[in-house]
Design an enzyme around this catalytic site. Structure first.
Site, PDB file in Angstrom:
ATOM      1  N   ASP A  75     -10.519   1.923  -3.662  1.00 27.71           N
ATOM      2  CA  ASP A  75     -11.069   1.703  -2.323  1.00 27.71           C
ATOM      3  C   ASP A  75     -12.586   1.740  -2.344  1.00 27.71           C
ATOM      4  OD1 ASP A  75      -8.815   1.257  -0.883  1.00 27.71           O
ATOM      5  OD2 ASP A  75      -8.636   3.268  -0.066  1.00 27.71           O
ATOM      6  N   ASP A 103       0.821  -1.205   0.000  1.00 28.82           N
ATOM      7  CA  ASP A 103       0.000   0.000   0.000  1.00 28.82           C
ATOM      8  C   ASP A 103       0.863   1.267   0.000  1.00 28.82           C
ATOM      9  OD1 ASP A 103      -2.354   1.464   0.092  1.00 28.82           O
ATOM     10  OD2 ASP A 103      -3.154   0.446   1.866  1.00 28.82           O
TER      11      ASP A 103
HETATM   12  C1  DGJ Z   1      -5.822   1.890   1.849  1.00 23.11           C
HETATM   13  C2  DGJ Z   1      -6.152   0.655   1.066  1.00 23.11           C
HETATM   14  O1  DGJ Z   1      -6.554   0.981  -0.218  1.00 23.11           O
HETATM   15  C3  DGJ Z   1      -7.199  -0.130   1.817  1.00 23.11           C
HETATM   16  O2  DGJ Z   1      -7.623  -1.232   1.067  1.00 23.11           O
HETATM   17  C4  DGJ Z   1      -6.602  -0.554   3.128  1.00 23.11           C
HETATM   18  O3  DGJ Z   1      -5.540  -1.437   2.892  1.00 23.11           O
HETATM   19  C5  DGJ Z   1      -6.148   0.653   3.907  1.00 23.11           C
HETATM   20  N1  DGJ Z   1      -5.293   1.496   3.134  1.00 23.11           N
HETATM   21  C6  DGJ Z   1      -5.427   0.237   5.165  1.00 23.11           C
HETATM   22  O4  DGJ Z   1      -4.907   1.285   5.823  1.00 23.11           O
END
Ligand code: DGJ
Length: 740
Positions: free
Chosen positions: A555, A486
């Site tokens: 997301d 991430d």
């Molecule tokens: C952003 C990601 O896109 C989410 O899926 C998740 O992993 C969060 N960060 C966790 O902090």
């Protein structure tokens, strides 16, 4: 197959002074006007031969300067279509580069020096790049240009792939002069079209609504799509296309440009005073300045140039297999991707080992193959205010350790995946307390926080080594099959505490450092499937795909929002690279309550996963999930690696979407139709298919008898279901059958 007769050739005509790059589908022609000005002549559908060399109109245009005393003043760089235009020397359009010489001047002009035609494609050291294979080879032209005054040399590299209407371009700058210089701007490519009769297509977005297709008529001016955020970002995809005004999804010429890089980029489309169009792409010059000592070279990242004579679907159908076979690497490159469950939306930070195991228990009985433990397993991370940089297990939360948890999950017959955010550091972390200068920052200025974190300074080797060592300690101990990587903020106050560093070099050095770390990990752990992520799709670019074969698309897990996001993403990215999950209702991003059927049908049009607390679902919901998963497993090869056709655009209809996945042999297909909101008094929907073999016959699930491919594509069929209510979807399985 026809592969035996496929050819790719690059020739140079010594007398007429032009290069012809040619395969079965495209031609690209470069000529040396006046023997030395490297001029763009043609790019598009294959030409058997090229005859009109040096026919650039010789005419005297007002205020168009001449680079030398030309009889009749009929030759000017201000109008000449070029391949790598210089700076301040007679071409008033945007330059492809800018050198800052020791006397503070920036004027440059490149002319032809020499060339080499070589088989294959050389790797770009330290940068992601497309590669040739034995089965699908390529040819390369290395065209060297030189500024005869300052002795700066630029090698333009053009690789044409034999089996695709695809060319890659990059540039390498060498300082052959007597003094050190700086590069203020070093784009990867520039091309001039002799007209401007195009629509411009781009993929802008934001967090939660990435890659929306925007098509506008091209008008006069300089149109810039860029990133000044340190990273590719959600705001623009490093992509732009010019399409014939009449081009559609399936017909017409489209020229696409896609940057193989994950840092700040600039894509410029400039329509000049003569209605000619210049397209340029490269590292964004805004925060860039590179010191180029005498005798040294600077290599730019590369751009993928794709020509489609079959509209936007044609563009995608070229890019998808091209990236799958010539960019993505490793063991998972062409492998079927596992159905996963991720605990993020199910628990956020609030989990225990028992909770995770209970979720995994339930998930494994539903047929899910991979459990991904997301954010919150390390340091003392109970919220997003701390611990990034402290990559050791959160013992208060997982007292038996990570290894034990992973082994327990694997004992259930599942794979185990783990979340990392290696490029970040929390202010509240052991690492930051020990090394407060290990983040990207500008000395003497306040540092902007974002999600209470800083970007760790990967331009510095000791920082990279520290993070790598921490990650390897985990990976050497815990049986990890998958990593979600991430990256959750944009960069600000870009700079470094490394002594003597040039601020303008930090960002590119960061990118080189990042790629080095990723390379080290994929090389040492080839069995791990990497999924990149940046608050969803904030860094979904071809550069990252070279290291990580899939990305968390967004997301936003709402099925309706996903129609647009996935439709737009599919323009440039292979389906096998798109992570898509079914999540709970009401949806956490849009608060919408889409049916389980529609959520499944949308998520199935990518790498299917689930992101919810399965332990709280009803038996009926679990049964539906189980059926979705087994259906997906049966068809996922077709979805992930089949030929994808967009049929109905959610951007155009506002209420519907449709697409189809067809096997390469056209003997199988999976069709999806989605309708967002219901309306009163509708008649049943008739749908059309694409990509089938018009000479073949097919059975269609839920329908009697067999139907010709021609009939399905031209006449179509009425959907059987009445489709009552909002958030409806239909999935049809087509299989080749004997005619009756
Ligand atoms: C952003 C990601 O896109 C989410 O899926 C998740 O992993 C969060 N960060 C966790 O902090």
């Amino acid at each position: 197959e026809s592969q035996g007769v496929m050819t790719v050739t690059i020739t140079f005509d010594e007398t007429k002074k032009y290069f012809h790059l040619q395969n079965e589908s495209v031609s690209y022609v470069i000529a040396l006007e006046e023997e030395k000005y490297v001029s763009h002549q043609y790019w598009g559908k294959r030409l058997n031969s090229f005859s009109q060399v040096a026919d650039y109109p010789r005419q005297d245009n007002a205020f168009a300067p001449n680079p030398f005393e030309v009889p009749g003043r009929v030759f000017s760089l201000a109008t000449l279509p070029q391949e790598f235009p210089g700076n301040g020397s007679g071409d008033f359009r945007e330059s492809a580069f800018e050198c800052l010489y020791p006397d503070q001047t920036t004027v440059s002009l490149l002319t032809y020096k020499s060339h080499e035609i070589v088989t294959g494609k050389q790797p770009l050291q330290g940068l992601p790049h497309t590669y040739e294979t034995k089965e699908e080879p390529a040819e390369t032209l290395l065209l060297t240009m030189e500024d005869t005054v300052t002795k700066v040399e630029v090698v333009l590299s053009y690789t044409l792939f034999r089996d695709y209407p695809v060319l890659t371009r990059s540039a390498s700058f060498r300082n052959n002069g007597a003094e050190d210089i700086h590069l203020n701007k070093a784009l990867s490519m520039s091309i001039d079209f002799p007209d401007a009769d195009f629509d411009m297509i781009q993929l802008p977005g934001a967090w939660g609504r990435e890659r929306q297709i925007v098509r506008t008529p091209l008008v006069r001016g300089i149109h810039t799509l860029d990133s000044k955020r340190g990273t590719t970002s959600h705001a623009y995809q490093p992509f732009v296309a010019l399409a014939d005004k009449t081009a559609t999804e399936d017909q017409g010429a489209v020229y696409g440009f896609h940057f193989v890089y994950s840092g700040e980029f600039r894509a410029n489309v400039e329509v000049d005073t003569y209605a000619q169009t210049r397209v340029q792409m490269g590292i964004n010059p805004t925060h860039f300045q590179w010191h180029l000592p005498v005798g040294e070279a600077f290599q730019t990242p590369e751009v993928v140039l794709v020509y489609s004579e079959n509209g936007l679907n044609g563009l995608s159908q070229t890019l998808h297999p091209f990236y799958q076979k010539h960019l993505i690497r490793g063991q998972h490159q062409l492998a079927e991707r596992p159905v996963l469950i991720n605990n993020w939306e199910g628990t956020y930070f609030d989990f225990t080992a028992e909770k995770i195991e209970a979720m995994a228990d339930e998930a494994s009985t539903l047929g899910i193959e991979l459990f991904v433990l997301d954010d919150g397993w390390f340091g003392k991370r109970d919220d997003d205010y701390s611990s990034l940089g402290d990559w050791h297990v959160h013992t208060a939360k997982l007292p038996s350790g990570l290894k034990q948890l992973a082994e327990n999950i694997k004992a259930k017959g599942m794979l185990f995946g783990l979340w990392f955010e290696p490029e970040m550091i929390s202010e509240d972390s052991e690492l930051f307390r020990a090394h407060p200068d290990w983040c990207i920052h500008t000395l003497g200025r306040e540092k902007s926080l974002s999600r209470s974190q800083y970007v760790i300074d990967f331009s510095r080797k000791e920082v990279r080594d520290n993070i790598l060592a921490q990650m390897m300690a985990i990976l050497d101990d815990v049986p990890v099959d998958y990593i979600k990587w991430d990256y959750n903020r944009n960069m600000t106050e870009i700079g470094t505490a490394a002594p003597g560093a040039l601020p303008g070099e930090v960002l590119h050095k960061y990118m080189l450092g990042l790629y080095e770390v990723m390379e080290a990990l994929v090389a040492k752990y080839p069995q791990i499937l990497f999924e990149s992520c940046s608050g969803g799709g904030g860094r979904f670019d071809p550069g990252i795909l070279y290291y990580m074969p899939q990305t968390w698309t967004s997301d936003n897990t709402d099925a309706v929002a996903r129609l647009e996001i996935q439709y737009g993403t599919s323009l440039v990215m292979p389906i096998s690279s798109m992570g898509s999950h079914v999540s709970a209702i009401p949806n956490h991003q849009t608060h919408r309550k889409a049916s389980m059927k529609m959520r499944g049908d949308v998520a199935m049009a990518g790498n299917l996963g689930y992101e919810l607390d399965v332990t709280t679902l009803s038996e009926a919901e679990k049964q539906e999930m189980k059926e979705q998963i087994s259906f997906y497993k049966e068809h996922r090869k077709l979805v992930q690696y089949g030929v994808f056709h967009r049929i109905l655009s959610p951007f155009e209809t506002q209420n519907e979407a449709a697409w189809i996945f067809v096997s390469p042999e056209q003997d199988e297909a999976l069709y999806f139709y989605y309708r967002v909101l219901d309306r009163a008094n509708l008649k049943k929907k008739k749908v059309l298919f694409k990509g089938l073999d018009s000479a073949k016959y097919y059975t269609v699930s839920g329908y009697e008898g067999v139907i010709g491919g021609d009939e399905l594509m031209n006449r179509g069929l009425y959907l059987k279901d009445a489709l009552q209510g909002d958030f409806q979807s239909v999935c049809l399985v087509l299989k080749e059958a004997q005619s009756v």
